[in-house]
Design a protein around this motif. Structure first.
Motif, PDB file in Angstrom:
ATOM      1  N   THR A 143       0.818  -1.214   0.000  1.00  0.00           N
ATOM      2  CA  THR A 143       0.000   0.000   0.000  1.00  0.00           C
ATOM      3  C   THR A 143       0.852   1.264   0.000  1.00  0.00           C
ATOM      4  OG1 THR A 143      -0.098  -0.067   2.417  1.00  0.00           O
ATOM      5  CG2 THR A 143      -1.929  -1.089   1.209  1.00  0.00           C
ATOM      6  N   HIS A 144       2.159   1.119   0.181  1.00  0.00           N
ATOM      7  CA  HIS A 144       3.052   2.276   0.246  1.00  0.00           C
ATOM      8  C   HIS A 144       3.941   2.401  -0.980  1.00  0.00           C
ATOM      9  CE1 HIS A 144       2.895   2.358   4.943  1.00  0.00           C
ATOM     10  NE2 HIS A 144       1.715   2.451   4.381  1.00  0.00           N
ATOM     11  N   TRP A 145       3.672   1.656  -2.022  1.00  0.00           N
ATOM     12  CA  TRP A 145       4.495   1.669  -3.239  1.00  0.00           C
ATOM     13  C   TRP A 145       3.549   1.826  -4.418  1.00  0.00           C
ATOM     14  CZ3 TRP A 145       9.558  -1.310  -3.437  1.00  0.00           C
ATOM     15  CH2 TRP A 145      10.196  -1.141  -4.656  1.00  0.00           C
ATOM     16  N   THR A 194      -1.281   1.911  -6.450  1.00  0.00           N
ATOM     17  CA  THR A 194      -0.419   1.137  -5.566  1.00  0.00           C
ATOM     18  C   THR A 194      -0.290  -0.307  -6.059  1.00  0.00           C
ATOM     19  OG1 THR A 194      -2.169   0.381  -4.077  1.00  0.00           O
ATOM     20  CG2 THR A 194      -1.154   2.509  -3.565  1.00  0.00           C
TER      21      THR A 194
END
Length: 63
Positions: A49-51, A57
């Motif tokens: 979820t952070h890339w 994402t």
């Protein structure tokens, strides 16, 4: 002192990460001539979820 940094999406097993560290260390030693003890390897794991790429994402892409 060579420093190798790798960023991956989280989810690989500890053994896979250990194998990656070993392979990177030995490849660095083989190509640079640096002694193994002087090579540093850091593996950073990032939640899917952070890339993102293109405002999507990895988690969204995998759905």
């Amino acid at each position: 002192m060579p420093f190798v940094e790798v960023t991956l999406v989280e989810g690989r097993s500890p053994q896979t990460l250990r194998d990656l560290i070993s392979a990177l260390t030995h490849a660095t030693a083989d190509t640079t001539g640096a002694p193994l003890a002087s090579i540093r390897v850091v593996v950073r794991e990032v939640p899917s979820t952070h890339w993102a790429a293109g405002d999507v994402t990895i988690q969204e892409r995998e759905r």
